[in-house]
Motif scaffolding. Structure first.
Motif, PDB file in Angstrom:
ATOM      1  N   GLU A 188       0.804  -1.218   0.000  1.00  0.00           N
ATOM      2  CA  GLU A 188       0.000   0.000   0.000  1.00  0.00           C
ATOM      3  C   GLU A 188       0.839   1.271   0.000  1.00  0.00           C
ATOM      4  N   ILE A 189       1.928   1.296   0.790  1.00  0.00           N
ATOM      5  CA  ILE A 189       2.607   2.577   1.028  1.00  0.00           C
ATOM      6  C   ILE A 189       4.092   2.592   0.693  1.00  0.00           C
ATOM      7  N   ALA A 190       4.697   1.446   0.430  1.00  0.00           N
ATOM      8  CA  ALA A 190       6.153   1.409   0.241  1.00  0.00           C
ATOM      9  C   ALA A 190       6.513   1.122  -1.213  1.00  0.00           C
ATOM     10  N   ASP A 191       7.811   1.141  -1.476  1.00  0.00           N
ATOM     11  CA  ASP A 191       8.313   0.806  -2.812  1.00  0.00           C
ATOM     12  C   ASP A 191       8.538  -0.693  -2.966  1.00  0.00           C
ATOM     13  N   GLY A 192       8.359  -1.425  -1.866  1.00  0.00           N
ATOM     14  CA  GLY A 192       8.535  -2.849  -1.926  1.00  0.00           C
ATOM     15  C   GLY A 192       8.580  -3.460  -0.541  1.00  0.00           C
ATOM     16  N   TRP A 193       8.903  -4.735  -0.508  1.00  0.00           N
ATOM     17  CA  TRP A 193       8.928  -5.533   0.723  1.00  0.00           C
ATOM     18  C   TRP A 193      10.240  -6.292   0.803  1.00  0.00           C
ATOM     19  N   VAL A 194      10.752  -6.468   2.038  1.00  0.00           N
ATOM     20  CA  VAL A 194      11.963  -7.250   2.248  1.00  0.00           C
ATOM     21  C   VAL A 194      11.667  -8.336   3.274  1.00  0.00           C
ATOM     22  N   SER A 195      12.046  -9.560   2.981  1.00  0.00           N
ATOM     23  CA  SER A 195      11.761 -10.678   3.885  1.00  0.00           C
ATOM     24  C   SER A 195      12.772 -10.720   5.021  1.00  0.00           C
ATOM     25  N   ARG A 196      12.405 -11.381   6.106  1.00  0.00           N
ATOM     26  CA  ARG A 196      13.285 -11.489   7.266  1.00  0.00           C
ATOM     27  C   ARG A 196      14.138 -12.749   7.177  1.00  0.00           C
ATOM     28  N   SER A 197      15.102 -12.845   8.080  1.00  0.00           N
ATOM     29  CA  SER A 197      16.046 -13.969   8.009  1.00  0.00           C
ATOM     30  C   SER A 197      15.367 -15.307   8.254  1.00  0.00           C
ATOM     31  N   ALA A 198      14.344 -15.329   9.112  1.00  0.00           N
ATOM     32  CA  ALA A 198      13.686 -16.591   9.462  1.00  0.00           C
ATOM     33  C   ALA A 198      12.486 -16.910   8.568  1.00  0.00           C
ATOM     34  N   HIS A 199      12.315 -16.159   7.498  1.00  0.00           N
ATOM     35  CA  HIS A 199      11.140 -16.357   6.649  1.00  0.00           C
ATOM     36  C   HIS A 199      11.159 -17.749   6.000  1.00  0.00           C
ATOM     37  N   ASP A 200      10.000 -18.373   5.965  1.00  0.00           N
ATOM     38  CA  ASP A 200       9.849 -19.654   5.277  1.00  0.00           C
ATOM     39  C   ASP A 200       9.734 -19.379   3.777  1.00  0.00           C
ATOM     40  N   LEU A 201      10.842 -19.555   3.080  1.00  0.00           N
ATOM     41  CA  LEU A 201      10.872 -19.191   1.667  1.00  0.00           C
ATOM     42  C   LEU A 201      10.034 -20.119   0.798  1.00  0.00           C
ATOM     43  N   THR A 202       9.674 -21.296   1.304  1.00  0.00           N
ATOM     44  CA  THR A 202       8.847 -22.191   0.499  1.00  0.00           C
ATOM     45  C   THR A 202       7.438 -21.618   0.308  1.00  0.00           C
ATOM     46  N   ARG A 203       7.032 -20.680   1.170  1.00  0.00           N
ATOM     47  CA  ARG A 203       5.690 -20.080   1.053  1.00  0.00           C
ATOM     48  C   ARG A 203       5.765 -18.612   0.672  1.00  0.00           C
ATOM     49  N   ILE A 204       6.905 -18.174   0.168  1.00  0.00           N
ATOM     50  CA  ILE A 204       7.060 -16.747  -0.110  1.00  0.00           C
ATOM     51  C   ILE A 204       6.117 -16.268  -1.205  1.00  0.00           C
ATOM     52  N   GLY A 205       5.737 -17.155  -2.126  1.00  0.00           N
ATOM     53  CA  GLY A 205       4.814 -16.759  -3.187  1.00  0.00           C
ATOM     54  C   GLY A 205       3.478 -16.291  -2.633  1.00  0.00           C
ATOM     55  N   GLY A 237      17.928 -27.842   8.062  1.00  0.00           N
ATOM     56  CA  GLY A 237      16.493 -28.051   8.125  1.00  0.00           C
ATOM     57  C   GLY A 237      15.696 -27.292   7.083  1.00  0.00           C
ATOM     58  N   HIS A 238      16.371 -26.476   6.267  1.00  0.00           N
ATOM     59  CA  HIS A 238      15.685 -25.720   5.216  1.00  0.00           C
ATOM     60  C   HIS A 238      16.029 -26.319   3.860  1.00  0.00           C
ATOM     61  N   GLU A 239      15.040 -26.385   2.994  1.00  0.00           N
ATOM     62  CA  GLU A 239      15.263 -27.045   1.705  1.00  0.00           C
ATOM     63  C   GLU A 239      15.754 -26.099   0.621  1.00  0.00           C
ATOM     64  N   LEU A 240      15.618 -24.803   0.832  1.00  0.00           N
ATOM     65  CA  LEU A 240      16.041 -23.835  -0.175  1.00  0.00           C
ATOM     66  C   LEU A 240      17.369 -23.187   0.205  1.00  0.00           C
ATOM     67  N   LEU A 241      18.127 -22.788  -0.822  1.00  0.00           N
ATOM     68  CA  LEU A 241      19.405 -22.078  -0.669  1.00  0.00           C
ATOM     69  C   LEU A 241      20.417 -22.884   0.125  1.00  0.00           C
ATOM     70  N   THR A 242      20.427 -24.178  -0.111  1.00  0.00           N
ATOM     71  CA  THR A 242      21.412 -25.055   0.492  1.00  0.00           C
ATOM     72  C   THR A 242      21.776 -26.140  -0.510  1.00  0.00           C
ATOM     73  N   GLY A 243      22.917 -26.789  -0.291  1.00  0.00           N
ATOM     74  CA  GLY A 243      23.379 -27.815  -1.221  1.00  0.00           C
ATOM     75  C   GLY A 243      24.491 -27.304  -2.112  1.00  0.00           C
ATOM     76  N   SER A 244      24.530 -27.796  -3.337  1.00  0.00           N
ATOM     77  CA  SER A 244      25.580 -27.405  -4.279  1.00  0.00           C
ATOM     78  C   SER A 244      25.357 -25.995  -4.787  1.00  0.00           C
ATOM     79  N   TRP A 245      26.395 -25.438  -5.420  1.00  0.00           N
ATOM     80  CA  TRP A 245      26.255 -24.109  -6.021  1.00  0.00           C
ATOM     81  C   TRP A 245      25.143 -24.107  -7.059  1.00  0.00           C
ATOM     82  N   GLU A 246      25.067 -25.164  -7.845  1.00  0.00           N
ATOM     83  CA  GLU A 246      24.038 -25.239  -8.877  1.00  0.00           C
ATOM     84  C   GLU A 246      22.646 -25.306  -8.257  1.00  0.00           C
TER      85      GLU A 246
END
Length: 300
Positions: A188-205, A237-246
């Motif tokens: 409503e009022i900002a230029d965008g949103w920034v997520s927090r460190s503990a955000h569950d990225l699997t539900r970010i959509g 314990g998080h499935e995203l942004l972990t593992g190999s570089w690829e």
């Protein structure tokens, strides 16, 4: 997708030399942005994660990095707005924008540490109203020929603040928050949103849809919003942004399909890098290895 990198602002690796070297390396590798965060005070006996025990001031750290770089953007995610006056922050951030040549992004949050509220004499009440008024004061100071605001929580007498930020219209404002009302408010009022460190990225959509819905309800273009994701790498314990570089690159690409426009890799939340007892040379070596292997030029 824009890719950023977290400055060394927490733990033993947060030294002048390492802030400079990481900033310079990120710019050389064509990262889009550098990011800091705020932690003011830890109460005696307060149980907080190691990342929060020793943290540089976010705007001072960005100013230091600005002097060592020329192109890369400089973001803070986030400054907790109840702890400072909007006029004072407008002057600080506007000055940094002028001195950096128009490279600053300001993230705002409402805080969560009771010790910090007490230490700053701040109120934890009326956070939604406080956020709306705070943003309105920043906007009028950065945009209007004569600024003024008469609200319930903040008052600004008619006057001028100069110099204005280098960016036309003022420094972009990103709001944090994870509850539905805060997500909609960002749209409503900002230029965008920034997520927090503990955000569950699997539900970010789903969360981004709330941000976009807030923009639509306010008659704003949701496609113009910036959606910035703090990327904490290799978190157990998080499935995203972990593992190999690829795998990490694939995860970043997937985040783009969910509506994320920017990801920054924040190693300050990695205990093997920013822990209070980590050897700073080993931390820097690991950080530079990550920085090089996730070079944005390798992303499609």
């Amino acid at each position: 997708m824009r890719i950023g990198f977290g400055l060394p602002v927490s733990g033993t690796w947060a030294t002048p030399e390492r802030v400079a070297r990481i900033a310079e390396a990120a710019e050389q590798r064509q990262y889009d942005s550098l990011w800091s965060f705020q932690r003011l005070f830890v109460g005696a006996g307060q149980d907080v994660d190691p990342v929060y025990r020793s943290v540089l001031d976010p705007l001072v750290a960005l100013a230091f990095a600005a002097a060592r770089t020329e192109r890369i953007r400089l973001g803070v995610a986030v400054v907790n707005l109840p702890f400072v006056s909007p006029a004072y922050l407008a002057k600080q951030v506007g000055s940094l924008d002028v001195l950096s040549g128009g490279r600053v992004d300001l993230g705002l949050g409402t805080g969560w540490s009771e010790a910090e509220f007490v230490a700053t004499g701040a109120s934890g009440q009326r956070r939604a109203a406080r956020t709306r008024e705070f943003v309105a004061v920043l906007r009028t100071l950065w945009r209007d020929e004569v600024s003024a605001f008469d609200g319930e929580l903040y008052t600004l007498p008619p006057g001028r603040m100069a110099p204005r930020p280098a960016q036309e219209g003022g420094v972009p404002i990103l709001l944090g928050g994870s509850v539905p009302a805060a997500l909609r408010r960002a749209g409503e009022i900002a230029d965008g949103w920034v997520s927090r460190s503990a955000h569950d990225l699997t539900r970010i959509g789903r969360d981004i849809e709330l941000v976009r819905a807030g923009a639509e309800a306010a008659g704003r273009d949701p496609d113009a919003l910036r959606i910035v994701c703090r990327g904490v790498l290799f978190r157990p314990g998080h499935e995203l942004l972990t593992g190999s570089w690829e795998k990490i690159r694939e995860d970043v690409a997937w985040l783009g399909t969910q509506g994320v426009t920017e990801v920054f890799y924040d190693l300050n939340f990695d205990p093997t890098i920013a822990g209070p007892d980590v050897d700073p040379d080993a931390a820097e070596e690991r950080a530079l290895d990550i920085l090089h292997n996730l070079d944005p030029r390798g992303l499609s």
